[in-house]
Design a protein around this motif. Structure first.
Motif, PDB file in Angstrom:
ATOM      1  N   ARG A 394       0.815  -1.215   0.000  1.00  0.00           N
ATOM      2  CA  ARG A 394       0.000   0.000   0.000  1.00  0.00           C
ATOM      3  C   ARG A 394       0.850   1.267   0.000  1.00  0.00           C
ATOM      4  NH1 ARG A 394      -4.780  -0.974  -1.762  1.00  0.00           N
ATOM      5  NH2 ARG A 394      -3.328  -2.200  -3.001  1.00  0.00           N
ATOM      6  N   TYR A 395       1.992   1.209   0.679  1.00  0.00           N
ATOM      7  CA  TYR A 395       2.825   2.396   0.846  1.00  0.00           C
ATOM      8  C   TYR A 395       4.240   2.117   0.355  1.00  0.00           C
ATOM      9  CZ  TYR A 395      -0.984   3.781   3.958  1.00  0.00           C
ATOM     10  OH  TYR A 395      -2.216   4.078   4.474  1.00  0.00           O
ATOM     11  N   THR A 396       4.797   3.043  -0.390  1.00  0.00           N
ATOM     12  CA  THR A 396       6.137   2.872  -0.935  1.00  0.00           C
ATOM     13  C   THR A 396       7.194   3.615  -0.118  1.00  0.00           C
ATOM     14  OG1 THR A 396       5.790   4.752  -2.427  1.00  0.00           O
ATOM     15  CG2 THR A 396       5.267   2.551  -3.279  1.00  0.00           C
ATOM     16  N   ASP A 397       6.780   4.500   0.752  1.00  0.00           N
ATOM     17  CA  ASP A 397       7.710   5.294   1.555  1.00  0.00           C
ATOM     18  C   ASP A 397       7.771   4.726   2.975  1.00  0.00           C
ATOM     19  OD1 ASP A 397       9.021   7.313   3.090  1.00  0.00           O
ATOM     20  OD2 ASP A 397       8.491   8.800   1.569  1.00  0.00           O
ATOM     21  N   GLU A 398       8.963   4.384   3.414  1.00  0.00           N
ATOM     22  CA  GLU A 398       9.129   3.809   4.750  1.00  0.00           C
ATOM     23  C   GLU A 398       8.663   4.762   5.850  1.00  0.00           C
ATOM     24  OE1 GLU A 398       9.976   0.875   6.024  1.00  0.00           O
ATOM     25  OE2 GLU A 398       9.983   0.030   4.008  1.00  0.00           O
ATOM     26  N   LYS A 399       8.718   6.068   5.585  1.00  0.00           N
ATOM     27  CA  LYS A 399       8.276   7.036   6.589  1.00  0.00           C
ATOM     28  C   LYS A 399       6.780   6.875   6.872  1.00  0.00           C
ATOM     29  CE  LYS A 399       9.755  10.657   4.371  1.00  0.00           C
ATOM     30  NZ  LYS A 399      10.046  12.075   4.039  1.00  0.00           N
ATOM     31  N   ASP A 400       6.009   6.546   5.840  1.00  0.00           N
ATOM     32  CA  ASP A 400       4.566   6.345   6.033  1.00  0.00           C
ATOM     33  C   ASP A 400       4.303   5.111   6.883  1.00  0.00           C
ATOM     34  OD1 ASP A 400       3.861   8.569   4.429  1.00  0.00           O
ATOM     35  OD2 ASP A 400       4.127   7.375   2.622  1.00  0.00           O
ATOM     36  N   ILE A 401       5.033   4.037   6.590  1.00  0.00           N
ATOM     37  CA  ILE A 401       4.861   2.797   7.350  1.00  0.00           C
ATOM     38  C   ILE A 401       5.265   3.012   8.813  1.00  0.00           C
ATOM     39  CG2 ILE A 401       5.685   0.423   7.601  1.00  0.00           C
ATOM     40  CD1 ILE A 401       5.828   0.274   4.554  1.00  0.00           C
ATOM     41  N   ALA A 402       6.329   3.776   9.018  1.00  0.00           N
ATOM     42  CA  ALA A 402       6.761   4.059  10.393  1.00  0.00           C
ATOM     43  C   ALA A 402       5.703   4.862  11.147  1.00  0.00           C
ATOM     44  CB  ALA A 402       8.085   4.818  10.367  1.00  0.00           C
ATOM     45  N   ILE A 403       5.115   5.848  10.483  1.00  0.00           N
ATOM     46  CA  ILE A 403       4.052   6.647  11.111  1.00  0.00           C
ATOM     47  C   ILE A 403       2.873   5.760  11.493  1.00  0.00           C
ATOM     48  CG2 ILE A 403       2.193   8.249  10.520  1.00  0.00           C
ATOM     49  CD1 ILE A 403       4.439   9.906  11.264  1.00  0.00           C
ATOM     50  N   ILE A 404       2.493   4.866  10.595  1.00  0.00           N
ATOM     51  CA  ILE A 404       1.355   3.978  10.859  1.00  0.00           C
ATOM     52  C   ILE A 404       1.654   3.058  12.035  1.00  0.00           C
ATOM     53  CG2 ILE A 404       0.039   2.028   9.937  1.00  0.00           C
ATOM     54  CD1 ILE A 404       0.258   3.405   7.178  1.00  0.00           C
ATOM     55  N   ARG A 405       2.809   2.425  12.008  1.00  0.00           N
ATOM     56  CA  ARG A 405       3.152   1.451  13.040  1.00  0.00           C
ATOM     57  C   ARG A 405       3.355   2.097  14.410  1.00  0.00           C
ATOM     58  NH1 ARG A 405       7.869  -2.172  12.165  1.00  0.00           N
ATOM     59  NH2 ARG A 405       6.788  -3.349  13.782  1.00  0.00           N
ATOM     60  N   GLU A 406       3.962   3.281  14.424  1.00  0.00           N
ATOM     61  CA  GLU A 406       4.351   3.893  15.690  1.00  0.00           C
ATOM     62  C   GLU A 406       3.338   4.877  16.249  1.00  0.00           C
ATOM     63  OE1 GLU A 406       8.181   5.627  14.964  1.00  0.00           O
ATOM     64  OE2 GLU A 406       8.992   3.761  14.122  1.00  0.00           O
ATOM     65  N   HIS A 407       2.481   5.440  15.381  1.00  0.00           N
ATOM     66  CA  HIS A 407       1.622   6.520  15.859  1.00  0.00           C
ATOM     67  C   HIS A 407       0.134   6.369  15.513  1.00  0.00           C
ATOM     68  CE1 HIS A 407       5.178   8.803  17.010  1.00  0.00           C
ATOM     69  NE2 HIS A 407       5.696   8.515  15.834  1.00  0.00           N
ATOM     70  N   ILE A 408      -0.206   5.434  14.604  1.00  0.00           N
ATOM     71  CA  ILE A 408      -1.609   5.296  14.211  1.00  0.00           C
ATOM     72  C   ILE A 408      -2.190   3.950  14.624  1.00  0.00           C
ATOM     73  CG2 ILE A 408      -3.216   5.242  12.267  1.00  0.00           C
ATOM     74  CD1 ILE A 408      -1.410   7.215  10.802  1.00  0.00           C
ATOM     75  N   ALA A 409      -1.475   2.855  14.334  1.00  0.00           N
ATOM     76  CA  ALA A 409      -1.977   1.519  14.670  1.00  0.00           C
ATOM     77  C   ALA A 409      -2.295   1.429  16.167  1.00  0.00           C
ATOM     78  CB  ALA A 409      -0.949   0.461  14.284  1.00  0.00           C
ATOM     79  N   GLY A 410      -3.467   0.892  16.463  1.00  0.00           N
ATOM     80  CA  GLY A 410      -3.865   0.735  17.862  1.00  0.00           C
ATOM     81  C   GLY A 410      -4.478   1.958  18.495  1.00  0.00           C
ATOM     82  N   THR A 411      -4.669   3.038  17.711  1.00  0.00           N
ATOM     83  CA  THR A 411      -5.250   4.263  18.275  1.00  0.00           C
ATOM     84  C   THR A 411      -6.679   4.491  17.818  1.00  0.00           C
ATOM     85  OG1 THR A 411      -4.467   5.718  16.490  1.00  0.00           O
ATOM     86  CG2 THR A 411      -2.946   5.319  18.322  1.00  0.00           C
ATOM     87  N   GLY A 412      -7.301   3.482  17.249  1.00  0.00           N
ATOM     88  CA  GLY A 412      -8.683   3.628  16.796  1.00  0.00           C
ATOM     89  C   GLY A 412      -9.681   3.335  17.901  1.00  0.00           C
ATOM     90  N   ARG A 413     -10.706   4.146  18.009  1.00  0.00           N
ATOM     91  CA  ARG A 413     -11.796   3.878  18.951  1.00  0.00           C
ATOM     92  C   ARG A 413     -12.903   3.150  18.196  1.00  0.00           C
ATOM     93  NH1 ARG A 413     -13.472   8.513  22.651  1.00  0.00           N
ATOM     94  NH2 ARG A 413     -12.125   7.366  24.065  1.00  0.00           N
ATOM     95  N   ILE A 414     -13.205   1.938  18.630  1.00  0.00           N
ATOM     96  CA  ILE A 414     -14.240   1.151  17.956  1.00  0.00           C
ATOM     97  C   ILE A 414     -15.608   1.768  18.241  1.00  0.00           C
ATOM     98  CG2 ILE A 414     -15.393  -1.088  17.876  1.00  0.00           C
ATOM     99  CD1 ILE A 414     -12.701  -2.392  18.387  1.00  0.00           C
ATOM    100  N   LEU A 415     -16.334   2.051  17.167  1.00  0.00           N
ATOM    101  CA  LEU A 415     -17.665   2.643  17.282  1.00  0.00           C
ATOM    102  C   LEU A 415     -18.731   1.628  16.891  1.00  0.00           C
ATOM    103  CD1 LEU A 415     -17.437   6.284  15.870  1.00  0.00           C
ATOM    104  CD2 LEU A 415     -17.103   5.464  18.195  1.00  0.00           C
ATOM    105  N   LEU A 416     -19.843   1.667  17.619  1.00  0.00           N
ATOM    106  CA  LEU A 416     -20.937   0.737  17.371  1.00  0.00           C
ATOM    107  C   LEU A 416     -22.254   1.456  17.089  1.00  0.00           C
ATOM    108  CD1 LEU A 416     -20.222  -1.803  20.277  1.00  0.00           C
ATOM    109  CD2 LEU A 416     -19.389  -1.904  17.926  1.00  0.00           C
ATOM    110  N   ASP A 417     -22.196   2.738  16.721  1.00  0.00           N
ATOM    111  CA  ASP A 417     -23.451   3.477  16.592  1.00  0.00           C
ATOM    112  C   ASP A 417     -24.390   2.869  15.549  1.00  0.00           C
ATOM    113  OD1 ASP A 417     -22.901   5.357  13.961  1.00  0.00           O
ATOM    114  OD2 ASP A 417     -21.098   5.167  15.164  1.00  0.00           O
TER     115      ASP A 417
END
Length: 460
Positions: A394-417
């Motif tokens: 999905r991503y060709t730039d390692e900086k994007d993958i690092a951002i996802i792994r270190e700062h985005i993954a696991g930060t989602g709030r599951i919504l059930l509305d």
């Protein structure tokens, strides 16, 4: 972590300890057995005999399921494609497990629009259409309240960790106060994407650099969106826009990033009137109706098709999932959705489409079904981390993958509305974004209806 109920490792350990005790680490000494007769046994012979006995017992304890077909269902093809080393290893493992238990694994692909109807109909009949089902959390909640899904405790026990080193299967967050879901972990999360080519063309600062410098917040996001909205060919019409997205999800994401939630599921309380939700809705309304930085391709601000508007290449910032990024004609970057005044880095987006695996009530021998499925993941971890192959596709730039792994993954709030029939979130957003109504007045207008929808589901 999920728990393995297979006791074979403990049996093998016990045998090893027994053999070690008998051998003393070398040749068995001459001694007297329990009946007073002399023995001068050889430890190697003893060990080999014990190993053979254990091997025979292990084989004897593996159930022969007589060619049973075990179905694993989703609204896409779950069978490994065989395009990566990990996929090939798992395909080999599936064949090995099928032979071991005399079963056949069948991956069932049901169109999304038909999926839940098929599940509900078969569950009500007491004959689930699959032994393991992929299901969105918002769909799983009503099914759980109706007793149609088994809690994890029904098919695992806590004695042994499952794939503790490889970390290939894990428990997913609880629903309705209990754990039901399991899944392969991945380093995926929904972020705010941006058109790198357009940012360079417009000489705008890179959002990742702003984030790393601690300058990434709602004010900076709004500033960039305004700077990117331009009439670049001087024909009197805007031809480049600061932002696009599906308004309902945009409100969800910015609410989560502000520490709020559309529904407070833990306390069974509506969230439309929560001050954090109101603050987020005010911000999104400003994007659409005050600053006018949003491209609306369909002419309908709340049309879900607007989630793909960014693909035209004339939008600077947009909310999108990683699976939407195929076949783009421009370079893409990603950064966490900026936190609002009440938010924190622990939550950066709303996971309204969270899904995982479940075992329906009525499945025959759910413990062995789960064990078989689990064993198909017992392969060497070829990837450096779970989901590496997918992320790199999905991503060709390692900086994007690092951002996802270190700062985005696991930060989602599951919504059930969406689980609550009649919950008026769509009407709430329509009034605010399309009709430009007061956010506070709109929250008051739908507050009672929202709470009634929550209360109704809880009474099932």
């Amino acid at each position: 972590m999920m728990r393995r109920w297979n006791v074979l490792p403990l049996m093998l350990l016990a045998v090893m300890l027994f053999v070690s005790a008998c051998s003393g680490g070398g040749t068995a000494p001459t001694g007297t057995d329990a009946e007073g007769t002399t023995n001068s046994g050889n430890s190697t012979e003893v060990a080999e005999t014990e190993k053979e006995d254990v091997a025979e017992e292990v084989v004897a304890n593996v159930p022969d399921l007589g060619g049973r077909v075990i179905k694993v269902a989703a609204w896409w093809d779950l069978k490994p494609a065989g395009e990566t080393a990990s996929d090939k290893a798992r395909l080999d493992k599936i064949l090995e497990v099928e032979k071991k238990y005399n079963v056949k694994l069948e991956f069932v692909n049901v169109p999304f629009e038909e999926y839940m109807n098929k599940f509900t109909t078969s569950a009500l009949a007491g004959e689930p259409f699959a032994d393991i089902v992929q299901m969105e959390y918002k769909s799983a909640l009503p099914a759980i309240l109706k007793g149609q899904l088994l809690p994890i405790s029904e098919f695992t026990t806590p004695e042994n960790n499952i794939n503790q080193e490889a970390n290939l299967i894990t428990k997913f967050p609880a629903i309705a106060g209990n754990e039901y879901a399991f899944e392969s972990p991945t380093s995926i999360g929904l972020g705010l994407h941006y058109n790198r080519d357009l940012f360079k063309k417009l000489s705008l600062p890179d959002p990742q650099e702003l984030y790393n410098q601690g300058e990434w917040d709602w004010d900076k996001f709004m500033e960039l969106a305004k700077q990117a909205t331009k009439d670049t060919n001087n024909d009197g019409k805007t031809d480049v826009y600061g932002f696009s997205g599906w308004a309902l999800d945009v409100v969800r994401h910015f609410t989560a990033a502000n520490g709020g939630t559309i529904v407070d599921d833990a306390n069974s309380k509506e969230g439309l009137s929560d001050p954090k939700t109101i603050e987020a809705a005010e911000f999104v309304k400003r994007l659409y109706n005050v600053e006018n930085v949003v491209k609306v391709k369909t002419g309908d601000k709340t049309n879900w098709e607007e989630s793909n508007t960014f693909k035209d290449g004339d939008v600077a910032l947009f909310t999108a999932a990683e699976w939407q990024l195929g076949d783009l004609t421009f370079a893409v970057g990603v950064v966490p959705i900026p936190n609002g005044p009440q938010g924190s880095k622990e939550v950066t987006y709303a996971n309204n489409a969270a899904s995982a695996k479940f075992i329906p009530k009525g499945v025959e021998d759910p413990k062995i079904v789960y064990q078989i499925y689990e064993e198909t993941f017992d392969i060497p971890q070829i990837e450096e981390y779970p989901g590496q192959d997918y992320l790199e596709s999905r991503y060709t730039d390692e900086k994007d993958i690092a951002i996802i792994r270190e700062h985005i993954a696991g930060t989602g709030r599951i919504l059930l509305d969406d689980a609550y029939t009649g919950y008026p979130f769509g009407d709430y957003v329509n009034d605010i974004i399309k009709n430009n109504a007061s956010v506070t007045a709109t929250a008051e207008k739908y507050k009672a209806q929202a709470q009634a929808a929550i209360d109704k589901l809880g009474k099932q």
